[in-house]
Motif scaffolding. Sequence first.
Motif, PDB file in Angstrom:
ATOM      1  N   SER A   1      78.875  21.590 -15.010  1.00 60.11           N
ATOM      2  CA  SER A   1      78.682  21.853 -13.593  1.00 60.11           C
ATOM      3  C   SER A   1      79.174  23.243 -13.216  1.00 60.11           C
ATOM      4  O   SER A   1      80.233  23.685 -13.669  1.00 60.11           O
ATOM      5  CB  SER A   1      79.416  20.811 -12.736  1.00 60.11           C
ATOM      6  OG  SER A   1      79.295  21.154 -11.364  1.00 60.11           O
ATOM      7  N   SER A   2      78.403  23.883 -12.366  1.00 62.16           N
ATOM      8  CA  SER A   2      78.806  25.162 -11.788  1.00 62.16           C
ATOM      9  C   SER A   2      79.372  24.964 -10.383  1.00 62.16           C
ATOM     10  O   SER A   2      79.586  25.936  -9.662  1.00 62.16           O
ATOM     11  CB  SER A   2      77.591  26.103 -11.721  1.00 62.16           C
ATOM     12  OG  SER A   2      77.037  26.304 -12.997  1.00 62.16           O
ATOM     13  N   GLY A   3      79.594  23.719 -10.006  1.00 61.34           N
ATOM     14  CA  GLY A   3      80.058  23.405  -8.662  1.00 61.34           C
ATOM     15  C   GLY A   3      81.503  22.965  -8.597  1.00 61.34           C
ATOM     16  O   GLY A   3      82.343  23.378  -9.403  1.00 61.34           O
ATOM     17  N   LYS A   4      81.781  22.086  -7.660  1.00 61.16           N
ATOM     18  CA  LYS A   4      83.138  21.635  -7.357  1.00 61.16           C
ATOM     19  C   LYS A   4      83.843  21.067  -8.573  1.00 61.16           C
ATOM     20  O   LYS A   4      85.054  21.246  -8.750  1.00 61.16           O
ATOM     21  CB  LYS A   4      83.087  20.586  -6.244  1.00 61.16           C
ATOM     22  CG  LYS A   4      84.423  19.963  -5.885  1.00 61.16           C
ATOM     23  CD  LYS A   4      84.260  18.877  -4.830  1.00 61.16           C
ATOM     24  CE  LYS A   4      85.587  18.202  -4.517  1.00 61.16           C
ATOM     25  NZ  LYS A   4      85.436  17.130  -3.503  1.00 61.16           N
ATOM     26  N   ARG A   5      83.102  20.388  -9.430  1.00 67.12           N
ATOM     27  CA  ARG A   5      83.720  19.690 -10.560  1.00 67.12           C
ATOM     28  C   ARG A   5      83.643  20.484 -11.861  1.00 67.12           C
ATOM     29  O   ARG A   5      83.677  19.910 -12.952  1.00 67.12           O
ATOM     30  CB  ARG A   5      83.085  18.312 -10.707  1.00 67.12           C
ATOM     31  CG  ARG A   5      83.405  17.418  -9.507  1.00 67.12           C
ATOM     32  CD  ARG A   5      82.687  16.093  -9.567  1.00 67.12           C
ATOM     33  NE  ARG A   5      83.101  15.221  -8.486  1.00 67.12           N
ATOM     34  CZ  ARG A   5      82.571  15.235  -7.261  1.00 67.12           C
ATOM     35  NH1 ARG A   5      81.606  16.099  -6.978  1.00 67.12           N
ATOM     36  NH2 ARG A   5      83.005  14.410  -6.327  1.00 67.12           N
TER      37      ARG A   5
ATOM     38  N   HIS B   1      76.828  18.388  -4.958  1.00 73.65           N
ATOM     39  CA  HIS B   1      75.918  18.503  -3.819  1.00 73.65           C
ATOM     40  C   HIS B   1      75.287  19.885  -3.787  1.00 73.65           C
ATOM     41  O   HIS B   1      75.570  20.714  -2.905  1.00 73.65           O
ATOM     42  CB  HIS B   1      76.668  18.199  -2.522  1.00 73.65           C
ATOM     43  CG  HIS B   1      77.191  16.798  -2.464  1.00 73.65           C
ATOM     44  ND1 HIS B   1      77.865  16.293  -1.372  1.00 73.65           N
ATOM     45  CD2 HIS B   1      77.129  15.775  -3.358  1.00 73.65           C
ATOM     46  CE1 HIS B   1      78.205  15.030  -1.607  1.00 73.65           C
ATOM     47  NE2 HIS B   1      77.776  14.697  -2.810  1.00 73.65           N
ATOM     48  N   ASP B   2      74.406  20.118  -4.735  1.00 70.78           N
ATOM     49  CA  ASP B   2      73.749  21.409  -4.868  1.00 70.78           C
ATOM     50  C   ASP B   2      72.601  21.259  -5.855  1.00 70.78           C
ATOM     51  O   ASP B   2      72.300  20.154  -6.311  1.00 70.78           O
ATOM     52  CB  ASP B   2      74.745  22.478  -5.341  1.00 70.78           C
ATOM     53  CG  ASP B   2      75.602  21.998  -6.517  1.00 70.78           C
ATOM     54  OD1 ASP B   2      75.017  21.537  -7.517  1.00 70.78           O
ATOM     55  OD2 ASP B   2      76.842  22.062  -6.426  1.00 70.78           O
TER      56      ASP B   2
ATOM     57  N   VAL C   1      78.967  26.590  -4.836  1.00 69.67           N
ATOM     58  CA  VAL C   1      78.882  26.715  -6.289  1.00 69.67           C
ATOM     59  C   VAL C   1      79.318  28.121  -6.686  1.00 69.67           C
ATOM     60  O   VAL C   1      79.411  29.017  -5.847  1.00 69.67           O
ATOM     61  CB  VAL C   1      77.448  26.462  -6.806  1.00 69.67           C
ATOM     62  CG1 VAL C   1      77.028  25.027  -6.565  1.00 69.67           C
ATOM     63  CG2 VAL C   1      76.474  27.428  -6.146  1.00 69.67           C
ATOM     64  N   LYS C   2      79.574  28.311  -7.981  1.00 67.68           N
ATOM     65  CA  LYS C   2      79.907  29.627  -8.527  1.00 67.68           C
ATOM     66  C   LYS C   2      79.130  29.828  -9.819  1.00 67.68           C
ATOM     67  O   LYS C   2      78.709  28.880 -10.467  1.00 67.68           O
ATOM     68  CB  LYS C   2      81.411  29.732  -8.801  1.00 67.68           C
ATOM     69  CG  LYS C   2      82.285  29.723  -7.554  1.00 67.68           C
ATOM     70  CD  LYS C   2      83.755  29.908  -7.917  1.00 67.68           C
ATOM     71  CE  LYS C   2      84.628  29.924  -6.669  1.00 67.68           C
ATOM     72  NZ  LYS C   2      86.072  30.100  -6.999  1.00 67.68           N
ATOM     73  N   GLN C   3      78.976  31.066 -10.203  1.00 68.80           N
ATOM     74  CA  GLN C   3      78.301  31.384 -11.453  1.00 68.80           C
ATOM     75  C   GLN C   3      79.289  31.225 -12.614  1.00 68.80           C
ATOM     76  O   GLN C   3      80.374  31.806 -12.602  1.00 68.80           O
ATOM     77  CB  GLN C   3      77.754  32.815 -11.417  1.00 68.80           C
ATOM     78  CG  GLN C   3      76.684  33.031 -10.360  1.00 68.80           C
ATOM     79  CD  GLN C   3      75.455  32.188 -10.585  1.00 68.80           C
ATOM     80  OE1 GLN C   3      74.837  32.250 -11.645  1.00 68.80           O
ATOM     81  NE2 GLN C   3      75.081  31.397  -9.589  1.00 68.80           N
TER      82      GLN C   3
END
Length: 324
Positions: A219-223, A252-253, A278-280
């Motif tokens: 995941s590139s998101g919260k997790r 959620h993205d 999100v982040k890269q």
Amino acid sequence: MIKKTFLLIALSLCPIQCALANVTYTNAVYEQQKIADLSALPKSLNFTVIGDWGHNGHFDQKEVAHQLEIAMYQTDGDFIISTGDNFYPNGIASVNDPLWQSAYEDIYHGPHTFEPWYVVLGNHDYLGNAQAQLDYSNKSQRWNLPARYYSKTFTLKDGEQVLMVFLDTNPLNPEYKTREKYKATQAQDGQAQLTWLNNQLATSKARWKIVIGHHPLYSSGKRYGLNEKLRNLLEPILEQNGVQAYIAGHEHDLQHNQTQNSKLAHFISGAGGKVRNVKQRKFTRFAEATPGFLSFSINDKVLKVTAINYKGEVRYSTQKRFDQ
């Protein structure tokens, strides 16, 4: 005059939401709101993937549902996949829960979103009566959740097959073994599901193998960085059996992640309503915190994935050849 002023103010505050509440889909609507740069492959199986959508019509759920309908029409979609967290915040109580109407039936009401839905359970679904979502399969012709985990094989127009395996990743997630909130997920036999998964993949002669679960492996998101334990359980099975794509929600993205030296592509579609940042990351091909969904098109040679937002804009598109 005062009433007219208030009405104009109200309409200005919700121009899209108010319009969608009473939309009737006609040929003119589909043509006027056509999604630019969205197309299906020749002789293809076409479907959309949406997740984490059950917000009872709030946030951007209605807008995403509208674009889902347009995309299904435009690609002549065969079915829809839900990656879980179908009802917020605490699932549903029964097959007669009013959320079925207000969060699902009334929202996805276009003629092309009445194609079959193939569903998996998310963690929020276990906070209610998860069995009721299985039972709704007997009440609704389009809602398909015949078991906690199941598979379905689709045949392409040239005779090649696509195997889709739908998992219940909740009992597989080690994080939930010690969390009282998700105690209900542990009533399932996780090892039995893993054995079943390996057997489904190993014995299938399908050209394409796709696995769907609620929880992502990357995941590139919260997790980001919190998926390792589940990944250690599932990734070896997927890799050893030549799975080409793993599709999840939970974040959620919209995402496409790809690790080095692996042919397994990871897609996340969890932006059916509310979104998070999100982040890269080093494995990120695409990640965007925008309400939307993914559109898939598969033929014997190519898997095409397109990310579409709630405005009907194509935000990303990629193709994966069978031999890559």
